[in-house]
Design a protein around this motif. Sequence first.
Motif, PDB file in Angstrom:
ATOM      1  N   UNK A   1       8.638 -19.232 -39.243  1.00  0.00           N
ATOM      2  CA  UNK A   1       9.457 -18.338 -38.373  1.00  0.00           C
ATOM      3  C   UNK A   1       8.683 -18.470 -36.963  1.00  0.00           C
ATOM      4  N   UNK A   2       7.497 -18.121 -37.029  1.00  0.00           N
ATOM      5  CA  UNK A   2       6.722 -18.056 -35.716  1.00  0.00           C
ATOM      6  C   UNK A   2       6.911 -19.371 -35.062  1.00  0.00           C
ATOM      7  N   UNK A   3       6.786 -20.458 -35.714  1.00  0.00           N
ATOM      8  CA  UNK A   3       7.006 -21.736 -35.076  1.00  0.00           C
ATOM      9  C   UNK A   3       8.247 -21.833 -34.209  1.00  0.00           C
ATOM     10  N   UNK A   4       9.390 -21.272 -35.002  1.00  0.00           N
ATOM     11  CA  UNK A   4      10.826 -21.270 -34.356  1.00  0.00           C
ATOM     12  C   UNK A   4      10.710 -20.636 -32.978  1.00  0.00           C
TER      13      UNK A   4
ATOM     14  N   UNK B   1       2.259  -4.642 -38.449  1.00  0.00           N
ATOM     15  CA  UNK B   1       1.665  -5.061 -40.002  1.00  0.00           C
ATOM     16  C   UNK B   1       2.815  -5.954 -40.489  1.00  0.00           C
ATOM     17  N   UNK B   2       4.093  -5.298 -40.396  1.00  0.00           N
ATOM     18  CA  UNK B   2       5.312  -6.090 -40.910  1.00  0.00           C
ATOM     19  C   UNK B   2       5.529  -7.272 -40.253  1.00  0.00           C
ATOM     20  N   UNK B   3       5.667  -7.172 -38.791  1.00  0.00           N
ATOM     21  CA  UNK B   3       5.678  -8.490 -38.045  1.00  0.00           C
ATOM     22  C   UNK B   3       4.301  -9.787 -38.678  1.00  0.00           C
ATOM     23  N   UNK B   4       3.271  -9.131 -38.788  1.00  0.00           N
ATOM     24  CA  UNK B   4       2.291 -10.045 -39.378  1.00  0.00           C
ATOM     25  C   UNK B   4       2.657 -10.697 -40.571  1.00  0.00           C
TER      26      UNK B   4
ATOM     27  N   UNK C   1       5.595 -13.187 -40.081  1.00  0.00           N
ATOM     28  CA  UNK C   1       5.319 -14.321 -38.944  1.00  0.00           C
ATOM     29  C   UNK C   1       4.277 -15.132 -39.255  1.00  0.00           C
ATOM     30  N   UNK C   2       3.134 -14.774 -40.172  1.00  0.00           N
ATOM     31  CA  UNK C   2       2.020 -15.529 -40.442  1.00  0.00           C
ATOM     32  C   UNK C   2       1.767 -15.666 -42.108  1.00  0.00           C
TER      33      UNK C   2
END
Length: 394
Positions: A256-259, A239-242, A245-246
Motif C-alpha cells: 500500500x505504501x509503495x502504491x 499508529x493505525x497508519x503505521x 502502511x508498514x
Amino acid sequence: MLHQRSGPCEFCTNSVLKPGFFHEWEIFNPVVKKSFKLKDTMVETDGRRCRVELAIDMSIQEEQKKTIQKYTSNESMVNEGLRLALAEPRPERSLEVLLAYLGEHLKSERVYIFEENEDGTLDNTFEWCGSDVVPQKDVLQKVPFEVVSMWYHTFKKNKNVIIQDVEAIREEDPLAYEYLKPQKIQALVVSPLVDNGKIIGFYGVDNPPGELLDHISMLFWIVGHFIVAMLKRRMLVNRLEKLSMYDQLTGLGNRHAMKEYQSSLSDKESLGVLYCDVMGLKYVNDNLGHQEGDQLLLRVCECLNRQFGDYALFRIGGDEFLGLCPGICRKELEHRITLLDQDMEENDARMALGYVWEPEYSGGFEHLLIESDRRMYEDKRRRKNVKKKEKCDK
C-alpha cells in the motif's frame, strides 16, 4: 463627607423620600472609587424624620459580570476555533488550523506546542507564525528540561506562566531568558498540556497585547483540554497508519505504501527500480523454522538499508522487496547494486536482483515493475545455475 462636597449634594434624594417606600438609584463614590446601588427611605420615630440609606457595593457584581462576559467570549472563540480545526481530515492539520486561529484572534506573533520526549527533552512540534516572524520550530528541538523547569513548578500549582516583560526574568530564570531573548520575545503566556494528571508538554503564545494576557490565560485553560485530545488522536491515527502502511517485521513500507509513493513520483526525473527476491526462504522456514526465516529477512533488510536506505524501500510480498530510487543516475544505481551483492555475500543473505533504469520517468510504472521482475527471475536462474555448478565441481 461621603461625596467630598462642601455643602448639600445637588443630587440629594431627601425630597422624594417617604416612610414605607425605597428610592433606588446608582452613583460612583469618589472617596472609595467604587460604584454603589443605593436604596433610600425615610423612617419616622419619636416625631423625628431619619434618612436611611443602604449602599450595595456593585464592584463585585461588575467584576463577576466581566468574568461572565470573558467566559462567554472565550466559549464562542473556542467553539469557532474547534469548528474550523475539526473540519480538517487529519489531526496534524487540525492542530495547525487551531493554532493559526488562536494566533490571529489573539493578535500575537507566534503560537506553538511543545511535547515531551522519552529522554526528558522537549520538541517544538507545532507552530504558527505571524507575518514577518521568523519560525523557530526547527531550532527548538531537544530543548533541555532545565530550560523550562521553573515553568513546570508553576504548572504543578495549577497556574499558567505569564511573563509581562522578559527582562524581568533575566536574574531569576536565566536559562529560560537565554532561550526567549534571541527569539525577540517580550511577553508570553504558557499553559500546561495535561493527560490523566500527567504533564505531557505545554503550549503558548508570544508577544500578545499586554491587556490580553489575563484573558489569554483564562482561555488557555479551556483550549488545553482540546489540544490534548487532538494530540492523542494524532498518535492513534499515526499508529493505525503505521499498521496499515508498514511491514511489521522489517519496518519497511508495504505494498500500500509503495502504491502511494509511486503515485507521487515526478515526471521527467530519472528513476531506478530494484526488484529483489530472497533466495532460500522457503527452505529455511521448512527446515529451520519461521524464526530463522524471520532472521534471514531481517538480514536482507539490513543489507538493503545499508546500500539503499536513503531511497524508498518496500516489502511487497513474503520474500520480495522493492527499491525505488528517483533522481539516481545509472552508474550510481549499478555501483550500489554491486555493493549490495557484496554485503549479502558477507552476511549470508542471498537475494536475486533485477533492476531497470529510466532517464526520464514518464509514468509507465507497471511496465518498469514487470521488466525489473523479469530480470530478477533471470538473475535467480543464473544464481541457481552457479550454485549447481559449484556443487558439481566439489
